[in-house]
Design a protein around this motif. Sequence first.
Motif, PDB file in Angstrom:
ATOM      1  N   SER A 216    -116.131 -16.741 -16.326  1.00 44.85           N
ATOM      2  CA  SER A 216    -115.808 -15.446 -15.719  1.00 44.85           C
ATOM      3  C   SER A 216    -115.553 -14.432 -16.820  1.00 44.85           C
ATOM      4  O   SER A 216    -115.323 -14.788 -17.979  1.00 44.85           O
ATOM      5  CB  SER A 216    -114.580 -15.557 -14.808  1.00 44.85           C
ATOM      6  N   VAL A 217    -115.583 -13.152 -16.453  1.00 43.22           N
ATOM      7  CA  VAL A 217    -115.273 -12.074 -17.382  1.00 43.22           C
ATOM      8  C   VAL A 217    -114.305 -11.124 -16.692  1.00 43.22           C
ATOM      9  O   VAL A 217    -114.541 -10.706 -15.552  1.00 43.22           O
ATOM     10  CB  VAL A 217    -116.559 -11.335 -17.828  1.00 43.22           C
ATOM     11  N   PRO A 218    -113.163 -10.790 -17.337  1.00 49.27           N
ATOM     12  CA  PRO A 218    -112.220  -9.849 -16.717  1.00 49.27           C
ATOM     13  C   PRO A 218    -112.695  -8.418 -16.889  1.00 49.27           C
ATOM     14  O   PRO A 218    -113.294  -8.052 -17.893  1.00 49.27           O
ATOM     15  CB  PRO A 218    -110.919 -10.101 -17.502  1.00 49.27           C
ATOM     16  N   VAL A 219    -112.448  -7.601 -15.881  1.00 49.69           N
ATOM     17  CA  VAL A 219    -112.795  -6.183 -15.909  1.00 49.69           C
ATOM     18  C   VAL A 219    -111.566  -5.384 -15.509  1.00 49.69           C
ATOM     19  O   VAL A 219    -111.031  -5.579 -14.418  1.00 49.69           O
ATOM     20  CB  VAL A 219    -113.960  -5.859 -14.952  1.00 49.69           C
ATOM     21  N   ARG A 220    -111.116  -4.498 -16.406  1.00 48.26           N
ATOM     22  CA  ARG A 220    -109.961  -3.649 -16.087  1.00 48.26           C
ATOM     23  C   ARG A 220    -110.473  -2.401 -15.378  1.00 48.26           C
ATOM     24  O   ARG A 220    -111.262  -1.650 -15.937  1.00 48.26           O
ATOM     25  CB  ARG A 220    -109.190  -3.282 -17.351  1.00 48.26           C
ATOM     26  N   ILE A 221    -110.024  -2.213 -14.161  1.00 46.47           N
ATOM     27  CA  ILE A 221    -110.561  -1.121 -13.352  1.00 46.47           C
ATOM     28  C   ILE A 221    -109.523  -0.064 -12.992  1.00 46.47           C
ATOM     29  O   ILE A 221    -109.866   1.049 -12.635  1.00 46.47           O
ATOM     30  CB  ILE A 221    -111.188  -1.654 -12.048  1.00 46.47           C
ATOM     31  N   GLY A 222    -108.223  -0.392 -13.089  1.00 47.84           N
ATOM     32  CA  GLY A 222    -107.230   0.550 -12.615  1.00 47.84           C
ATOM     33  C   GLY A 222    -107.268   0.623 -11.103  1.00 47.84           C
ATOM     34  O   GLY A 222    -108.184   0.117 -10.455  1.00 47.84           O
ATOM     35  N   LYS A 223    -106.278   1.246 -10.516  1.00 50.16           N
ATOM     36  CA  LYS A 223    -106.227   1.354  -9.066  1.00 50.16           C
ATOM     37  C   LYS A 223    -107.450   2.085  -8.550  1.00 50.16           C
ATOM     38  O   LYS A 223    -107.754   3.203  -8.977  1.00 50.16           O
ATOM     39  CB  LYS A 223    -104.956   2.083  -8.656  1.00 50.16           C
ATOM     40  N   LEU A 224    -108.185   1.447  -7.647  1.00 49.66           N
ATOM     41  CA  LEU A 224    -109.401   1.984  -7.044  1.00 49.66           C
ATOM     42  C   LEU A 224    -110.463   2.331  -8.081  1.00 49.66           C
ATOM     43  O   LEU A 224    -111.295   3.187  -7.868  1.00 49.66           O
ATOM     44  CB  LEU A 224    -109.101   3.228  -6.209  1.00 49.66           C
ATOM     45  N   GLY A 225    -110.428   1.647  -9.224  1.00 48.98           N
ATOM     46  CA  GLY A 225    -111.474   1.846 -10.218  1.00 48.98           C
ATOM     47  C   GLY A 225    -111.400   3.184 -10.924  1.00 48.98           C
ATOM     48  O   GLY A 225    -112.392   3.669 -11.439  1.00 48.98           O
ATOM     49  N   ARG A 226    -110.226   3.810 -10.980  1.00 46.47           N
ATOM     50  CA  ARG A 226    -110.131   5.133 -11.591  1.00 46.47           C
ATOM     51  C   ARG A 226    -110.480   5.111 -13.074  1.00 46.47           C
ATOM     52  O   ARG A 226    -110.981   6.092 -13.615  1.00 46.47           O
ATOM     53  CB  ARG A 226    -108.720   5.695 -11.390  1.00 46.47           C
ATOM     54  N   SER A 227    -110.187   4.010 -13.760  1.00 42.69           N
ATOM     55  CA  SER A 227    -110.479   3.934 -15.185  1.00 42.69           C
ATOM     56  C   SER A 227    -111.978   3.854 -15.454  1.00 42.69           C
ATOM     57  O   SER A 227    -112.410   3.947 -16.594  1.00 42.69           O
ATOM     58  CB  SER A 227    -109.782   2.721 -15.798  1.00 42.69           C
ATOM     59  N   LEU A 228    -112.792   3.684 -14.414  1.00 44.47           N
ATOM     60  CA  LEU A 228    -114.239   3.578 -14.579  1.00 44.47           C
ATOM     61  C   LEU A 228    -114.946   4.912 -14.362  1.00 44.47           C
ATOM     62  O   LEU A 228    -116.157   4.971 -14.366  1.00 44.47           O
ATOM     63  CB  LEU A 228    -114.802   2.542 -13.603  1.00 44.47           C
ATOM     64  N   GLY A 229    -114.188   5.966 -14.160  1.00 41.14           N
ATOM     65  CA  GLY A 229    -114.794   7.276 -13.920  1.00 41.14           C
ATOM     66  C   GLY A 229    -114.373   7.818 -12.570  1.00 41.14           C
ATOM     67  O   GLY A 229    -114.128   7.065 -11.627  1.00 41.14           O
ATOM     68  N   SER A 230    -114.264   9.142 -12.489  1.00 44.47           N
ATOM     69  CA  SER A 230    -113.791   9.763 -11.264  1.00 44.47           C
ATOM     70  C   SER A 230    -114.915   9.884 -10.245  1.00 44.47           C
ATOM     71  O   SER A 230    -116.088   9.975 -10.587  1.00 44.47           O
ATOM     72  CB  SER A 230    -113.218  11.156 -11.567  1.00 44.47           C
ATOM     73  N   CYS A 231    -114.524   9.888  -8.968  1.00 43.02           N
ATOM     74  CA  CYS A 231    -115.479  10.058  -7.869  1.00 43.02           C
ATOM     75  C   CYS A 231    -115.555  11.534  -7.483  1.00 43.02           C
ATOM     76  O   CYS A 231    -114.600  12.288  -7.707  1.00 43.02           O
ATOM     77  CB  CYS A 231    -115.039   9.237  -6.657  1.00 43.02           C
TER      78      CYS A 231
END
Length: 376
Positions: A216-231
């Motif tokens: 497996s590979v861990p992915v840090r996403i922050g709440k609702l994936g905020r760290s991956l870019g804004s919607c």
Amino acid sequence: MKRMVSVIGLLAVGLVAASFSLSFAEGIVTGRSVHFTPHPARTGEIMKISVRVAVGGAPVKLTASVEQTTPRHVGPPPPTVLLGTFHPGDHLVDVYRYNIPASPPERICFSIKITGGEFRNACLKRGRGVSGWFMDVENYGQWVEAAPAPAPVPSAERPDLRISGNLAVDDLFKIENIGRGTAHNVRAVKECFVEERWVRSGGEFGETRMLGPGESVPVRIGKLGRSLGSCPSGTTKVRVVVDPQNEIAEIDENNNVSEASTLADLRIIKFESYYPIVGVGGTPGYRLNFEISNTGVGDAGSFAWEVSVFRDGEWRSFIGEKIAGLDSGKRVEREKNVGVRVREGERIRLRVDALNEVPETNEEDNIREATVPRKP
């Protein structure tokens, strides 16, 4: 006579050899270019997508399938269409027709797979003129020759990618391979649901890599994936998709998506009326006590509450207030003295977000009734 027989035998052998070589000849297909007609195309118009190919060696039965890659296509895979048999030479072939919608996406890309390879990242972009929206060419795509087909892998020996974790509440989740085969080129994307379609937010993440069985590979996403870019504004859902191009043959293709709502959810936790026993100097009269919670994953903006009493056959509002906002997971409690504005035995009703200002996961739990009790 013998010489004649030998000549006939040689001719027969030659004919057999010729027919053998023809029957096993394989044509070669090379993609030259992608064409969009017309471009730009306004809303309501149909844009024809064609490809120019070169056929060499022998006739080829040409097939094509066009898949929408951005925004990601939702639903069954696109059909493969038989275009016909094409002899050696250059050919311009129609493969798809795109009807420009009334509200076109900001950007749309296609993968055009044909016999011999595919055109990747053939993209259109949205523009606006005096007559409204239109779509024009952003990228004509890149030709990628098809790799030799690998030997089929038994389904039981394939990898199986899945997302472990809850996108709505976890800061960290894992991309796991729970199958028995190795998964190559593992990647993932984040997408936002806005204006009734999924739009990719940011690039790929989760570091493209190989995952063996049980890895497996861990992915840090922050709440609702905020760290991956804004919607974009107006987003109602967010999802993370593993293997977005469906390039990895898996045991189960239905566990590659983790989705969560981005909305708030205002809920009435408590609503009651009572008549306190007051001491000397106290203010007599009925009081209201209630508590409102935001149980959704999104933060609620400004909203109002109001309390009504059912009197003379209709609801009559008599008290209310504006609340500046309520963060996800937070609560607000109010205690109000309403004196003699309500009477014993009357029905009263609390309404939250009465003006429907807050988009919510559940709009059906914003009202609660109570009965005014007897005075002690």
